[in-house]
Design an enzyme around this catalytic site. Structure first.
Site, short mmCIF file in Angstrom:
data_model
loop_
_atom_site.label_atom_id
_atom_site.label_comp_id
_atom_site.label_asym_id
_atom_site.label_seq_id
_atom_site.Cartn_x
_atom_site.Cartn_y
_atom_site.Cartn_z
CG ASP A 68 -0.20 -0.23 2.52
OD1 ASP A 68 0.98 0.16 2.61
OD2 ASP A 68 -0.79 -0.79 3.44
CG ASP B 41 1.16 3.94 4.50
OD1 ASP B 41 -0.02 3.76 4.84
OD2 ASP B 41 1.99 3.03 4.37
CG ASP C 36 8.02 1.36 12.36
OD1 ASP C 36 8.39 2.03 11.38
OD2 ASP C 36 7.23 0.40 12.26
#
Ligand code: ATP
Ligand code: MG
Length: 464
Positions: free
Chosen positions: A78, A80, A156
């Site tokens: 996907d 983002d 992260d």
């Protein structure tokens, strides 16, 4: 990964990075000809969102796994998008096509037909009000907005913090993410222990990315994985269900499983399964889990649909069968023992990972059909074949067989042959099985014997 390394080395052999005024001096900004990302590889809907935000006067970047995977020459799952527009401003740009979701992290979903593009607003520094942590340091609310330079530190791993700027198609790297990408390394941004305390799911994300990308986990990022697993017990079971699906439907589920076991994290996800794995003998039930994961990985790689119920059925089959044995030896009928065992096991499991009702009922069906598929004579065969869960139950017999229950070969082959026949031939074929009716099912040994030595458990305890 020679292909990947070659690709990434291209960035570094390009001319010196261009540092613009709006990013910190430490940031690396690669112009469009210095990196390998082509707009052709970016999903059209994501591009539209980026351009619309830009036209409305906002900053807009592609970030996260999309950028990482494009740089690695992989197909992103996907795309983002991150922007300096606040969620309400994003809503203003996309109007009725945009829905604002999430409390913990407020996000905008922009709809393109059936596709959704997720747009987040830059996260910023804490003002003491909008970011909330619980006693363990876990972030329970994070709606402080800021700039790209601030947003970087909320991400992260360094390789997930690369930003593709739609204004000039350049790539922004504040955290040496490109160097880590080149080294095939996962490194948490900031102090690993603090970052895991903030959000324990980062531990299983580390495992998933390591397996999916074939990356090493850098030593400081890796060390807490052996120590902080218990933090996962505080994550909501709904979020854990989503994460489990991402882990095991990644196409590298088997590797993920081995890594979770290595860090002793698997027990935080499937405690009942883990307890049996710890006491396994003769490869039971480990082999069943492995066969289920292999089959799922193959399906994902072939782009075939995968059903979460199948994996849950496989992971929890032995715990269920063990409890069923206990209930049988306590004097319950086969049917009652089975239903009690299903309830016990599912009730225990949902404390760790939710199992939405539609899936738990499919898990029960797959299990139930394990007892029903041997009883296939006459009209029963067609009825069983018409069961919505027939195919999953048949595949489940296949993995039990592959896992060592060789007694299931005849049953599996019979159903394989049955499915290949035309409807008229199927009736004749199912009638031929009639003599089997009198065949006595093999009895399971009592519950207190060594469960893992048994090789076959078909045909007893019919449920219908
Ligand atoms: P993939 O989509 O391939 O699973 P991804 O890296 O895109 O990988 P997403 O869950 O789509 O993962 O998240 C998009 C980005 O959001 C990540 O790359 C990362 O920058 C950030 N992110 C996601 N989850 C977290 C988290 N738990 N903590 C910090 N940052 C996160
Ligand atoms: Mg993503």
């Amino acid at each position: 990964m020679p292909g990947i390394l070659k690709k990434i080395t291209r960035f570094f052999s390009a001319t010196a990075p261009l540092v613009t005024a709006e990013v910190k001096p430490s940031a690396l900004r690669l112009s469009r000809d210095q990196h390998g990302i082509s707009r052709k590889a970016i999903d059209n809907s994501a591009l539209d969102v980026l351009y619309d935000l830009k036209r409305a006067g906002y900053e807009a970047y592609l970030v996260g796994g999309g950028v990482r995977d494009l740089l690695l020459g992989l197909e992103p799952k996907d795309f983002d998008i991150v922007t300096n527009a606040k969620p309400e401003q994003v809503k203003d740009v996309f109007k009725h096509r945009c829905q604002l979701i999430g409390r913990r992290f407020r996000l905008a979903h922009v709809r393109f037909g059936r596709q959704i593009v997720e747009v987040a607003t830059f996260r910023g520094e804490d003002d003491g009000k909008e970011r909330q942590q619980d006693q363990t340091g876990r972030l329970i609310r994070d709606n402080v907005y800021g700039t790209l330079e601030e947003d970087v530190w909320r991400r992260d791993f360094t390789v997930n913090a690369l930003y593709y700027d739609i204004r000039d198609f350049s790539l922004v790297d504040h955290v040496n993410g490109l160097a880590d990408l080149k080294a095939g390394q996962l490194r948490l941004i900031g102090d690993p222990s603090t970052r895991y305390h903030e959000d324990p799911v980062r531990m299983i994300r580390a495992v998933r990315f390591a397996a999916k990308l074939g990356f090493n986990i850098e030593a400081q990022t890796e060390k807490p994985l052996f120590e902080l697993g218990r933090l996962l017990l505080d994550v909501s079971n709904a979020r854990m269900f989503d994460e489990v699906i991402k882990l095991f439907h990644s196409g590298v589920g088997l590797e993920v499983f081995e890594k979770l076991r290595h860090y002793d994290l698997f027990k935080c996800l499937f405690p009942l399964t883990d307890a049996l794995l710890a006491s396994e003998q003769e490869h039971f039930p480990r082999q069943l889990v492995i066969e289920a994961l292999k089959s799922t990985d193959n399906r994902v790689r072939e782009d075939k649909p995968v059903n979460p119920a199948f994996l849950f059925a496989a992971f929890l089959w032995e715990p269920m069968m063990q409890r069923r044995d206990l209930h049988l030896s306590a004097g319950l009928s086969p049917q009652d023992a089975f239903f009690a065992a299903c309830n016990d096991v599912i009730e225990q499991q949902v404390k760790r990972t939710a199992i939405p009702k539609r899936f738990s009922s499919q898990v029960r069906d797959i299990w139930n059909l394990q007892f029903r598929l041997p009883k296939r004579f006459g009209p029963k065969a067609a009825q069983l074949r018409a069961h919505p869960r027939f195919r999953a139950a048949y595949d489940f017999i296949g993995i039990r067989l592959a896992a060592g229950e060789s007694e299931l070969a005849e049953l599996f082959n019979w159903w394989t042959e049955y499915q290949e026949k035309d409807p008229v031939a199927q009736v004749a074929f199912a009638n031929e099985i009639r003599p089997m009716r009198d065949k006595k099912p093999r009895k399971r040994k009592p519950a207190n014997r060594n469960l893992f030595r048994r090789k076959s458990r078909d045909a007893d305890g019919e449920m219908d």
